[in-house]
Scaffold this motif. Structure first.
Motif, PDB file in Angstrom:
ATOM      1  N   THR A 163      43.549  30.062  69.775  1.00  0.00           N
ATOM      2  CA  THR A 163      42.517  31.174  70.429  1.00  0.00           C
ATOM      3  C   THR A 163      42.105  30.823  68.972  1.00  0.00           C
ATOM      4  N   ILE A 164      42.994  31.586  69.112  1.00  0.00           N
ATOM      5  CA  ILE A 164      42.153  32.240  67.389  1.00  0.00           C
ATOM      6  C   ILE A 164      42.137  31.294  66.081  1.00  0.00           C
ATOM      7  N   GLY A 165      42.749  30.417  66.081  1.00  0.00           N
ATOM      8  CA  GLY A 165      42.347  29.135  65.105  1.00  0.00           C
ATOM      9  C   GLY A 165      41.080  28.336  65.771  1.00  0.00           C
ATOM     10  N   GLU A 166      40.804  28.162  66.795  1.00  0.00           N
ATOM     11  CA  GLU A 166      39.836  27.629  67.206  1.00  0.00           C
ATOM     12  C   GLU A 166      39.033  28.363  67.078  1.00  0.00           C
ATOM     13  N   LEU A 167      38.782  29.582  67.541  1.00  0.00           N
ATOM     14  CA  LEU A 167      37.545  30.329  67.143  1.00  0.00           C
ATOM     15  C   LEU A 167      36.941  30.461  65.789  1.00  0.00           C
ATOM     16  N   LEU A 168      37.747  30.426  65.305  1.00  0.00           N
ATOM     17  CA  LEU A 168      37.502  30.492  63.672  1.00  0.00           C
ATOM     18  C   LEU A 168      36.816  29.323  63.298  1.00  0.00           C
ATOM     19  N   LYS A 169      37.876  28.761  63.228  1.00  0.00           N
ATOM     20  CA  LYS A 169      37.150  27.141  62.716  1.00  0.00           C
ATOM     21  C   LYS A 169      35.945  26.447  63.242  1.00  0.00           C
ATOM     22  N   LYS A 170      35.154  27.387  64.635  1.00  0.00           N
ATOM     23  CA  LYS A 170      33.972  26.628  65.098  1.00  0.00           C
ATOM     24  C   LYS A 170      32.480  27.559  64.285  1.00  0.00           C
ATOM     25  N   ILE A 171      33.581  29.453  64.233  1.00  0.00           N
ATOM     26  CA  ILE A 171      32.856  30.058  63.404  1.00  0.00           C
ATOM     27  C   ILE A 171      32.491  29.889  61.904  1.00  0.00           C
ATOM     28  N   ILE A 206      42.279  32.318  55.093  1.00  0.00           N
ATOM     29  CA  ILE A 206      42.204  32.817  56.223  1.00  0.00           C
ATOM     30  C   ILE A 206      43.740  32.968  56.407  1.00  0.00           C
ATOM     31  N   MET A 207      44.645  33.628  56.161  1.00  0.00           N
ATOM     32  CA  MET A 207      46.516  33.743  55.875  1.00  0.00           C
ATOM     33  C   MET A 207      46.873  34.528  57.773  1.00  0.00           C
ATOM     34  N   ASP A 208      47.414  34.444  58.829  1.00  0.00           N
ATOM     35  CA  ASP A 208      48.039  34.733  58.881  1.00  0.00           C
ATOM     36  C   ASP A 208      49.524  35.098  58.901  1.00  0.00           C
ATOM     37  N   VAL A 209      50.558  36.306  58.806  1.00  0.00           N
ATOM     38  CA  VAL A 209      51.046  36.851  58.445  1.00  0.00           C
ATOM     39  C   VAL A 209      52.459  35.646  59.140  1.00  0.00           C
ATOM     40  N   MET A 210      52.597  36.415  60.445  1.00  0.00           N
ATOM     41  CA  MET A 210      53.450  35.646  61.941  1.00  0.00           C
ATOM     42  C   MET A 210      53.412  34.552  61.585  1.00  0.00           C
ATOM     43  N   LEU A 211      54.050  32.986  61.241  1.00  0.00           N
ATOM     44  CA  LEU A 211      54.229  32.056  61.405  1.00  0.00           C
ATOM     45  C   LEU A 211      55.171  31.053  61.469  1.00  0.00           C
ATOM     46  N   PRO A 212      55.491  29.804  61.549  1.00  0.00           N
ATOM     47  CA  PRO A 212      56.713  29.819  62.317  1.00  0.00           C
ATOM     48  C   PRO A 212      56.815  29.127  61.322  1.00  0.00           C
ATOM     49  N   GLY A 213      58.775  29.271  60.613  1.00  0.00           N
ATOM     50  CA  GLY A 213      58.226  28.872  59.330  1.00  0.00           C
ATOM     51  C   GLY A 213      58.892  29.474  59.025  1.00  0.00           C
ATOM     52  N   GLU A 214      57.767  29.420  57.615  1.00  0.00           N
ATOM     53  CA  GLU A 214      58.145  30.626  55.926  1.00  0.00           C
ATOM     54  C   GLU A 214      56.924  31.341  56.999  1.00  0.00           C
ATOM     55  N   LEU A 234      45.813  38.163  58.149  1.00  0.00           N
ATOM     56  CA  LEU A 234      45.595  38.076  59.870  1.00  0.00           C
ATOM     57  C   LEU A 234      46.482  38.587  60.402  1.00  0.00           C
ATOM     58  N   SER A 235      46.703  39.946  61.131  1.00  0.00           N
ATOM     59  CA  SER A 235      48.189  39.693  61.142  1.00  0.00           C
ATOM     60  C   SER A 235      48.211  40.865  62.932  1.00  0.00           C
ATOM     61  N   ALA A 236      48.493  41.340  63.501  1.00  0.00           N
ATOM     62  CA  ALA A 236      48.998  41.798  64.431  1.00  0.00           C
ATOM     63  C   ALA A 236      50.220  43.774  63.790  1.00  0.00           C
ATOM     64  N   VAL A 247      43.912  43.568  60.679  1.00  0.00           N
ATOM     65  CA  VAL A 247      44.441  43.802  61.724  1.00  0.00           C
ATOM     66  C   VAL A 247      43.578  43.199  62.972  1.00  0.00           C
ATOM     67  N   LYS A 248      44.488  42.527  64.126  1.00  0.00           N
ATOM     68  CA  LYS A 248      44.622  41.534  64.819  1.00  0.00           C
ATOM     69  C   LYS A 248      44.814  42.908  66.468  1.00  0.00           C
ATOM     70  N   PRO A 249      43.345  42.621  66.915  1.00  0.00           N
ATOM     71  CA  PRO A 249      42.370  41.609  67.050  1.00  0.00           C
ATOM     72  C   PRO A 249      41.223  42.279  65.826  1.00  0.00           C
ATOM     73  N   PHE A 250      40.551  41.683  65.976  1.00  0.00           N
ATOM     74  CA  PHE A 250      39.426  41.939  65.102  1.00  0.00           C
ATOM     75  C   PHE A 250      37.656  41.045  65.155  1.00  0.00           C
ATOM     76  N   ASP A 251      36.786  41.586  64.417  1.00  0.00           N
ATOM     77  CA  ASP A 251      35.540  41.204  64.757  1.00  0.00           C
ATOM     78  C   ASP A 251      34.703  40.182  63.812  1.00  0.00           C
TER      79      ASP A 251
END
Length: 223
Positions: free
Chosen positions: A14-22, A50-58, A79-81, A100-104
């Motif tokens: 959801t976040i990825g698609e939103l950011l890509k669209k914007i 734009i880097m999420d902190v919690m990702l699968p793998g590294e 970007l991180s919760a 911090v998520k959620p963000f504007d």
């Protein structure tokens, strides 16, 4: 200024698609990955991450360290919760910013634009060209394709740019460039033709030939 290549590393669809669209709506070229598998392969053509902190793998911290270890000065915003101070300090130590998520999304855009300006400077855009007047550089379509002018071509282009939207006669060019030389008018035509070829302007939309008068660099054109 648009034309930058932005990489989003985010496994939340959801976040990825939103950011890509914007970002695409703002005119950026956007790459989106949900994990770090292809990040290092892509990174050579990326201007901002734009880097999420919690990702699968590294996680995002590990990926950022690998990017920075390559000596690449690419700005990275996390970007991180996680809202604790230790996480924020770690993010600000490894990268350039932390949200911090959620963000504007408006705040993210503003922070990103300021970091891009600080990192790469200010550019003017004319059609598909990005122009760095301070350093006399021109980029074609994006910031990874600098136009390789000769010294005289660069002088001609930036003379036109300094007088954009004004007609410059051939005498103007000779007075500026070759004051002590014989004035063969064809030499201007030859140089303009080469410049147009290098900036993908064979149709003369950016550098226009005003019949019987001279040349003009347009900052606007008919669609």
């Amino acid at each position: 200024m648009k034309g930058y290549n932005i990489l989003i590393v985010e496994d939340d669809l959801t976040i990825g698609e939103l950011l890509k669209k914007i970002l695409e709506r703002e005119g950026y070229q956007v790459y989106w990955r949900t994990n770090g598998d292809e990040v290092l392969k892509l990174i050579s053509k990326i201007d901002f991450v734009i880097m999420d902190v919690m990702l699968p793998g590294e996680d995002g911290y590990q990926l950022t360290k690998k990017i920075k270890d390559r000596g690449m000065g690419i700005p990275i915003i996390f970007l991180s919760a996680r809202n604790d101070m230790d996480s924020k300090l770690k993010g600000l130590t490894l990268g350039e910013d932390y949200m911090v998520k959620p963000f504007d999304p408006r705040e993210l855009l503003l922070r990103m634009q300021k970091m891009l300006a600080n990192q790469y400077g200010s550019f003017a855009q004319i059609k598909h060209l990005f122009i760095d007047a301070e350093h006399a550089k021109v980029f074609n379509h994006d910031l990874h394709h600098e136009v390789m002018f000769t010294a005289i071509e660069r002088k001609i282009f930036f003379y036109l740019y300094a007088n954009r939207d004004r007609i410059l006669t051939k005498d103007h060019f000779f007075d500026y460039l070759w004051q002590l030389e014989d004035r063969n008018p064809n030499i201007i035509n030859v140089h303009i033709k080469k410049i147009r070829s290098k900036i993908d302007d064979q149709a003369g939309e950016v550098i226009q030939n005003v019949y019987g008068e001279g040349y003009r660099l347009n900052t606007y054109w008919k669609s």
